[in-house]
Design an enzyme around this catalytic site. Structure first.
Site, PDB file in Angstrom:
ATOM      1  N   GLY A  98       0.842  -1.202   0.000  1.00 38.93           N
ATOM      2  CA  GLY A  98       0.000   0.000   0.000  1.00 38.93           C
ATOM      3  C   GLY A  98       0.865   1.234   0.000  1.00 38.93           C
ATOM      4  N   GLY A 100       2.773   3.319   1.593  1.00 37.18           N
ATOM      5  CA  GLY A 100       3.389   3.330   2.925  1.00 37.18           C
ATOM      6  C   GLY A 100       4.039   4.660   3.266  1.00 37.18           C
ATOM      7  N   ASP A 132       9.448   4.166   7.841  1.00 40.16           N
ATOM      8  CA  ASP A 132       9.255   5.422   8.568  1.00 40.16           C
ATOM      9  C   ASP A 132       8.368   6.420   7.819  1.00 40.16           C
ATOM     10  OD1 ASP A 132      10.894   6.148   6.509  1.00 40.16           O
ATOM     11  OD2 ASP A 132      12.596   6.758   7.743  1.00 40.16           O
ATOM     12  N   ASP A 260       3.648  -4.404  -7.800  1.00 30.56           N
ATOM     13  CA  ASP A 260       3.119  -3.209  -7.131  1.00 30.56           C
ATOM     14  C   ASP A 260       3.715  -1.929  -7.725  1.00 30.56           C
ATOM     15  OD1 ASP A 260       5.347  -4.569  -5.727  1.00 30.56           O
ATOM     16  OD2 ASP A 260       5.437  -2.710  -4.572  1.00 30.56           O
TER      17      ASP A 260
HETATM   18  P1  AMP Z   1       9.065   0.110  -3.204  1.00 32.90           P
HETATM   19  O1  AMP Z   1      10.066  -0.993  -3.137  1.00 32.90           O
HETATM   20  O2  AMP Z   1       9.641   1.499  -3.035  1.00 32.90           O
HETATM   21  O3  AMP Z   1       8.190   0.017  -4.403  1.00 32.90           O
HETATM   22  O4  AMP Z   1       8.125  -0.055  -1.926  1.00 32.90           O
HETATM   23  C1  AMP Z   1       7.460  -1.247  -1.597  1.00 32.90           C
HETATM   24  C2  AMP Z   1       6.488  -0.989  -0.481  1.00 32.90           C
HETATM   25  O5  AMP Z   1       7.162  -0.490   0.672  1.00 32.90           O
HETATM   26  C3  AMP Z   1       5.412   0.038  -0.795  1.00 32.90           C
HETATM   27  O6  AMP Z   1       4.231  -0.375  -0.159  1.00 32.90           O
HETATM   28  C4  AMP Z   1       5.951   1.293  -0.179  1.00 32.90           C
HETATM   29  O7  AMP Z   1       4.943   2.212   0.147  1.00 32.90           O
HETATM   30  C5  AMP Z   1       6.640   0.765   1.064  1.00 32.90           C
HETATM   31  N1  AMP Z   1       7.744   1.604   1.516  1.00 32.90           N
HETATM   32  C6  AMP Z   1       8.952   1.788   0.932  1.00 32.90           C
HETATM   33  N2  AMP Z   1       9.712   2.625   1.660  1.00 32.90           N
HETATM   34  C7  AMP Z   1       8.977   2.990   2.743  1.00 32.90           C
HETATM   35  C8  AMP Z   1       9.207   3.825   3.871  1.00 32.90           C
HETATM   36  N3  AMP Z   1      10.346   4.458   4.050  1.00 32.90           N
HETATM   37  N4  AMP Z   1       8.202   3.945   4.762  1.00 32.90           N
HETATM   38  C9  AMP Z   1       7.037   3.309   4.612  1.00 32.90           C
HETATM   39  N5  AMP Z   1       6.768   2.492   3.586  1.00 32.90           N
HETATM   40  C10 AMP Z   1       7.719   2.334   2.641  1.00 32.90           C
HETATM   41 MG    MG Z   2       6.702   0.919  -5.084  1.00 30.54          MG
END
Ligand code: AMP
Ligand code: MG
Length: 497
Positions: A98, A100, A132, A260
């Site tokens: 989601g 995040g 975070d 995603d």
């Molecule tokens: P990504 O690998 O950047 O596509 O992220 C995968 C998942 O991790 C997604 O649901 C992002 O919203 C969540 N996410 C990545 N970095 C963070 C962060 N620093 N804080 C919260 N959620 C994160």
């Molecule tokens: Mg992502």
């Protein structure tokens, strides 16, 4: 001191995603960045939204809005929310994910249609898991520059309106500072939104609601088809095939093609450890964390197809007919290949298709791979190819270690061009419109980042300006088209952002 108000009228916000069932999201306000400053902004993105680029001035109320200081009584009409999705990461089911660290602000109806605005790095949400909710300045600058560069290159992508920064510390491998990038897209819906309501929290009614929403707002012609959901899947197959071809011909590596991170509209989405290749290497892996090379450059088209299979599975409760789904998925390899070949023809300045074109392209790419030629520089130089001189093969030869191998290829190319009576000057003009001179190379982004980390944001803004006209000669910016310096080879990119 009075603050310049640049807010769109509340009626400009149409926020259609927020009309979906509450199972799709959680309404919540961003967590503001303390002591925000403007880092960079894209006036062209602002204009496409019907917003006044003056809002990026120091005293504007927009600084507060785009650093998460909501609710803003002046900018009323937004409905901040974080959406829920799931996904497959590196080939494995990852369950619920989601937004995040992203807050969807709303959808703005502007001069060229409606666009959604989203803050990234704007604090934790119910989907943050152990994160975070923040993004560091480094990754925000990379996402900002590459989104706007891709748009200027003509590749479907989410765009970036601005970056705000803050002295607030963020802890990654080292302590960095926080930033928020404001992203803009017709829709931020991902493959993972569909997966969520089939695999994670199976709710056929929600799945159908989402599919109807995407059809209504983005692919209305599907409604006229005998199987609207199969038609929607077919649209996604087509858009994805085209996008993969565009990435390949530009030498762009996404780095984290998890489901995603795949857009239902076929946009380039979620810029992390991406890279434009310098030296051509088909097996190039830009993401240091991708030890198996799942998302290596030459794997991207295949991974796009893998992701479409996952999406098709997620669509099964809607379509039900396995054979129909196969019929929708199966054309992907040919669609991709057709796009790829026609885009390469344009890069080589060829007008008419010929049966040997694939071989001609492949042989050239093999030469480049063998000699680790710079992908972008060589293609840009190819427009200078001369079909009239006897010793035609000119400066281009010098880009190859094996001159003889190049000469053999060049002879075939010359004959091919002569076959269609190609005119050098006219062809060069056409080729320069598809072979960019300026791309966001890692080292250029890194230089802008290092300056920005020391408080000087001018290089980020300057680089944006250069990247906004990637096909122009821009003699005053020649240095931005140079080979990467040696130190660029030691740059390492991971998912850490
Ligand atoms: P990504 O690998 O950047 O596509 O992220 C995968 C998942 O991790 C997604 O649901 C992002 O919203 C969540 N996410 C990545 N970095 C963070 C962060 N620093 N804080 C919260 N959620 C994160
Ligand atoms: Mg992502």
């Amino acid at each position: 001191m009075s603050v310049l108000s640049t807010a769109p009228p509340p009626s400009a916000w149409i926020n259609r995603f927020a009309t979906l069932h509450p199972d799709f999201y959680t309404f919540l306000d961003p967590a503001p960045l303390p002591n925000p400053v403007w880092v960079a902004a894209s006036p062209s993105c602002a204009e496409s939204l019907g917003l006044d680029p003056k809002m990026f001035s120091k005293e504007s109320d927009a600084l507060g809005v785009f650093s998460g200081h909501l609710p803003s009584p002046i900018w009323s009409g937004m409905q901040p929310l974080a959406s829920v999705y799931s996904g497959h990461q590196f080939g494995h089911w990852a369950g619920q994910l989601g937004d995040g660290r992203a807050h969807w602000l709303g959808e703005l109806s502007g001069p060229s249609g409606s666009y959604e605005l989203q803050l990234k790095g704007s604090g934790p949400t119910p989907y943050s898991r152990r994160g975070d909710g923040r993004a560091v300045l480094r990754s925000s600058i990379r996402e900002f520059l590459c989104s706007e560069a891709m748009h200027a290159l003509g590749v479907p992508t989410t765009r970036a309106l601005c970056i705000t920064g803050s002295p607030m510390p963020v802890y990654r491998e080292k302590t960095e500072t926080a930033a928020v990038v404001t992203r803009v897209a017709r829709s931020f819906i991902r493959f993972g939104h569909f997966e969520h309501f089939t695999f994670n929290n199976p709710q056929p009614a929600r799945l159908q609601e989402l599919a109807d929403f995407v059809i209504d707002h983005h692919f209305p012609a599907c409604k006229e088809q005998p199987h609207p959901y199969a038609a929607l899947l077919q649209e996604v197959v087509q858009q994805t095939a085209r996008l993969m071809a565009q990435w390949q011909v530009l030498g762009f590596c996404h780095g984290v093609m998890n489901t995603d991170n795949m857009s239902i509209l076929g946009l380039t989405l979620d810029y992390g450890p991406f890279a434009f290749m310098d030296a051509f290497d088909p097996g190039y892996i830009c993401n240091h964390s991708d030890t198996g090379g799942r998302y290596a450059y030459d794997q991207q088209p295949q991974m796009g197809w893998w992701n479409l299979h996952v999406l098709a599975q997620a669509f099964m409760p809607l379509i039900e007919d396995k054979e129909l789904v196969s019929n929708v998925l199966n054309p992907y390899p040919d669609l991709f290949k057709d796009h790829l070949l026609s885009q390469y023809r344009a890069k080589f300045g060829l007008h008419m298709p010929d049966v040997n074109d694939e071989m001609l392209v492949q042989e050239f790419l093999s030469l480049m791979a063998r000699d680790s030629s710079d992908y972008t520089i060589v293609f840009r130089q190819l427009s200078r190819f001369n079909t009239t001189e006897k010793t035609s093969l000119s400066a281009l030869r010098d880009f190859f270690i094996s001159r003889e191998a190049f000469d053999t290829w060049a002879q075939k190319y010359k004959i091919r061009l002569q076959q269609e009576n190609s005119q050098d000057v006219e062809r060069a003009q056409r080729m320069n419109q598809v072979n960019p001179k300026f791309i966001p190379r890692n080292y250029l982004c890194q230089q802008a980042i290092e300056k920005a980390e020391s408080g000087d944001y001018s290089q980020t803004q300057r680089l944006l300006q250069v990247l906004q006209n990637p096909y122009d000669e821009q003699p005053e910016n020649e240095s931005y088209a140079n080979y990467p310096p040696d130190w660029a080879q030691t740059l390492s990119l991971s998912c850490s952002s």
